[in-house]
Design an enzyme around this catalytic site. Structure first.
Site, PDB file in Angstrom:
ATOM      1  N   HIS A 115      -2.940  -8.948  -7.321  1.00  0.00           N
ATOM      2  CA  HIS A 115      -1.874  -9.427  -6.431  1.00  0.00           C
ATOM      3  C   HIS A 115      -1.917 -10.946  -6.347  1.00  0.00           C
ATOM      4  CE1 HIS A 115      -0.267  -5.697  -4.776  1.00  0.00           C
ATOM      5  NE2 HIS A 115      -1.497  -5.238  -4.604  1.00  0.00           N
ATOM      6  N   ASP A 122       2.594  -3.107  -5.051  1.00  0.00           N
ATOM      7  CA  ASP A 122       2.447  -1.848  -4.324  1.00  0.00           C
ATOM      8  C   ASP A 122       3.857  -1.358  -4.054  1.00  0.00           C
ATOM      9  OD1 ASP A 122      -0.288  -2.211  -4.304  1.00  0.00           O
ATOM     10  OD2 ASP A 122      -0.335  -3.026  -2.270  1.00  0.00           O
ATOM     11  N   GLU A 180      -5.061   4.762  -5.649  1.00  0.00           N
ATOM     12  CA  GLU A 180      -3.908   4.440  -4.815  1.00  0.00           C
ATOM     13  C   GLU A 180      -2.631   4.723  -5.598  1.00  0.00           C
ATOM     14  OE1 GLU A 180      -4.388   0.310  -3.943  1.00  0.00           O
ATOM     15  OE2 GLU A 180      -6.280   0.583  -2.895  1.00  0.00           O
ATOM     16  N   HIS A 183      -0.266   1.553  -6.090  1.00  0.00           N
ATOM     17  CA  HIS A 183      -0.671   0.276  -6.679  1.00  0.00           C
ATOM     18  C   HIS A 183      -0.554   0.319  -8.203  1.00  0.00           C
ATOM     19  CE1 HIS A 183      -3.208  -3.457  -6.927  1.00  0.00           C
ATOM     20  NE2 HIS A 183      -3.352  -2.972  -8.156  1.00  0.00           N
TER      21      HIS A 183
END
Length: 212
Positions: A115, A122, A180, A183
């Site tokens: 990120h 996300d 996740e 992500h």
């Protein structure tokens, strides 16, 4: 015209700390995306906002082009991208680590997150009318059902939506984080510099005005 060429009018000139990098406001390229930046609110695992309220979803130009193509794939299913997090300044990464210094939940700022490289997003899904689509868990729910391949306890509709999202993103080169479902890392993360450009629009020359 290539997707990257179409991005050129939308480039946001970054501050000098970006070492010449250029970031793109994804909502300008994917106007039907639902911008739901959770770290500009308290609706995240930190329980507080760490982004300014006028933060935007910014990524590298080549990553934005991949997102635009993924969004096009999802439109054929009457689905829209929902943007939970995009580029994250290193200063914010440090603050997140200070609040929750737990690997697996927060990347250690000494090494940085993708990120911070403007090469990870996300994302979730919205229905055609903008409502949040059913998915296995809420964003930032660090539990077994959040795993990208989880099956137990997940309704069939949520599983189908998760798999459609993953298929659209992987078809454009993104790789899902196994822990996740939301992500995704872009291949451009490899070798990309860690950035610390502020998210406030005033700090970004050439930014388009906020959408109503």
């Amino acid at each position: 015209m290539t997707a990257l060429a179409a991005l050129l009018p939308l480039l946001v000139t970054a501050a000098p700390t970006a070492r010449g990098a250029a970031l793109v406001d994804v909502s300008a390229l994917v106007p039907d995306a639902v911008v739901d930046l959770r770290y500009a609110t308290a609706a995240n695992f930190l329980g507080r906002a760490v982004y300014p309220p006028d933060a935007r979803c910014l990524v590298r130009a080549d990553v934005a082009a991949r997102l635009a193509r993924a969004a096009e794939r999802l439109r054929t299913r009457d689905l829209r991208l929902r943007l939970y997090d995009c580029y994250r300044p290193l200063a914010v990464q440090r603050e997140m680590w200070r609040l929750v210094p737990r690997r697996g939940w927060v990347a250690d700022p000494r090494h940085g997150s993708n990120h911070n490289r403007a090469a990870a997003v996300d994302v979730g899904l919205s229905t055609a009318d903008g409502r949040e689509a059913e998915l296995p868990t809420a964003f930032d729910a660090f539990e077994p059902r959040a795993r990208a391949d989880a099956a137990a306890g997940i309704p069939s509709v949520a599983r189908v939506n998760r798999d459609l999202l993953r298929a659209a993103m992987e078809a454009e080169g993104f790789r899902v984080n196994r822990a996740e479902w939301w992500h995704f890392d872009a291949p451009e993360a490899r070798g990309a510099p860690i950035l610390d450009v502020p998210l406030a629009p005033a700090a970004l020359a050439g930014s388009p005005p906020p959408r109503p």
